[in-house]
Structures are given as C-alpha cells and as structure tokens.
Design an enzyme around this catalytic site. Structure first.
Site, PDB file in Angstrom:
ATOM      1  N   ASP A  29       0.801  -1.227   0.000  1.00 58.46           N
ATOM      2  CA  ASP A  29       0.000   0.000   0.000  1.00 58.46           C
ATOM      3  C   ASP A  29       0.835   1.279   0.000  1.00 58.46           C
ATOM      4  O   ASP A  29       0.299   2.366  -0.100  1.00 58.46           O
ATOM      5  CB  ASP A  29      -1.028   0.018   1.124  1.00 58.46           C
ATOM      6  CG  ASP A  29      -0.436  -0.130   2.501  1.00 58.46           C
ATOM      7  OD1 ASP A  29       0.796  -0.047   2.669  1.00 58.46           O
ATOM      8  OD2 ASP A  29      -1.229  -0.339   3.439  1.00 58.46           O
ATOM      9  N   SER A  42      -4.326  -3.495  -2.598  1.00 58.68           N
ATOM     10  CA  SER A  42      -3.241  -2.955  -1.779  1.00 58.68           C
ATOM     11  C   SER A  42      -3.248  -3.633  -0.421  1.00 58.68           C
ATOM     12  O   SER A  42      -4.310  -3.973   0.107  1.00 58.68           O
ATOM     13  CB  SER A  42      -3.399  -1.447  -1.592  1.00 58.68           C
ATOM     14  OG  SER A  42      -3.337  -0.780  -2.830  1.00 58.68           O
ATOM     15  N   HIS A  43      -2.054  -3.803   0.132  1.00 60.47           N
ATOM     16  CA  HIS A  43      -1.937  -4.484   1.419  1.00 60.47           C
ATOM     17  C   HIS A  43      -0.783  -3.915   2.216  1.00 60.47           C
ATOM     18  O   HIS A  43       0.095  -3.245   1.667  1.00 60.47           O
ATOM     19  CB  HIS A  43      -1.766  -5.995   1.220  1.00 60.47           C
ATOM     20  CG  HIS A  43      -0.571  -6.342   0.377  1.00 60.47           C
ATOM     21  ND1 HIS A  43       0.702  -6.447   0.887  1.00 60.47           N
ATOM     22  CD2 HIS A  43      -0.472  -6.579  -0.944  1.00 60.47           C
ATOM     23  CE1 HIS A  43       1.538  -6.750  -0.083  1.00 60.47           C
ATOM     24  NE2 HIS A  43       0.857  -6.830  -1.212  1.00 60.47           N
ATOM     25  N   GLU A  44      -0.802  -4.180   3.517  1.00 62.97           N
ATOM     26  CA  GLU A  44       0.299  -3.757   4.377  1.00 62.97           C
ATOM     27  C   GLU A  44       1.598  -4.372   3.876  1.00 62.97           C
ATOM     28  O   GLU A  44       1.595  -5.450   3.288  1.00 62.97           O
ATOM     29  CB  GLU A  44       0.051  -4.225   5.818  1.00 62.97           C
ATOM     30  CG  GLU A  44      -1.149  -3.591   6.469  1.00 62.97           C
ATOM     31  CD  GLU A  44      -1.460  -4.185   7.833  1.00 62.97           C
ATOM     32  OE1 GLU A  44      -0.927  -5.265   8.180  1.00 62.97           O
ATOM     33  OE2 GLU A  44      -2.258  -3.561   8.556  1.00 62.97           O
ATOM     34  N   GLY A  82       5.834  -6.168  -2.578  1.00 62.85           N
ATOM     35  CA  GLY A  82       4.553  -6.762  -2.223  1.00 62.85           C
ATOM     36  C   GLY A  82       3.742  -7.068  -3.466  1.00 62.85           C
ATOM     37  O   GLY A  82       2.525  -7.173  -3.417  1.00 62.85           O
TER      38      GLY A  82
END
Length: 118
Positions: A29, A42-44, A82
């Site tokens: 993200d 989106s991700h951490e 990521g």
C-alpha cells in the site's frame, strides 16, 4: 508462515480484472502510482520469510488455494514491492515472470482480509 499481510484497499478495476482475467494483482500500500492502485489489491508491507514454491498454500480470507506454478521473479517482486499477479487458472507453467498460479476460483476480497502463503 512464509508471508502474511492484510488488505488495506481494493482498486476500482480489481473486480473487472478478476472477472475478465481470473487474476488479482497485489501491491504494497506504499506504492505511489495511482494507475497501479486502480488495478491492485493494496496491502500492508509484509515480510517474505521463505520463497514461494509449487505445492504451497495461498490463503485469502477464509479461502485456501494450492500453488501450481511460480514465475521466476514472483518471489523477488513479492519481497521487494509486495507485488505479484495471482492467476486463478491452475496452470503448471507461468507465462509471465511475476505470476503465481493457483487452483480455484477468484475469491471476493474485502478490506481487512488476510493474505498468506504457507
């Protein structure tokens, strides 16, 4: 656990890509490209503890998938950005280097879902 992260946002085009291409694109993200955010889940920022291999398990929310193929740079881009493209087609050969293929149907992803590889 090889990798674990939490979904923080879902881009406007994610559903269309899931339906038309049987795929989900992942990015940390902290990516600053709005075009990429539009097409991505989106991700951490997560920590990749080990490489991803055929036979591993991908979990998204409460759905579990078998990994059938891993592109030759998918682990590196997952670690660095990521990023990978999850293809839900069960192919045993990746057409693109950043793809990870799994067996099963594209799941519905929600903000807060956990994504992990084991």
């Amino acid at each position: 656990m090889k990798y674990k992260t939490k979904v923080t946002a879902i881009g406007a085009m994610v559903q269309e890509l899931a339906e038309d291409g049987n795929l989900i694109i992942l990015f940390n993200d902290d990516i600053n490209d709005s075009d990429l955010k539009d097409i991505s889940v989106s991700h951490e920022v997560g920590v990749l503890n080990e490489e991803i291999f055929v036979g591993d398990k991908l979990t998204i929310g409460d759905k579990i998938f078998d990994v059938t193929s891993v592109g030759n740079i998918a682990t590196k881009t997952l670690k660095d950005l990521g990023h990978c493209t999850l293809k839900f087609d069960g192919d045993i050969k990746s057409n693109l280097p950043g793809e990870i293929h799994v067996r099963g149907l594209v799941p519905e992803i929600k903000v807060g879902d956990i994504i992990s590889f084991e």
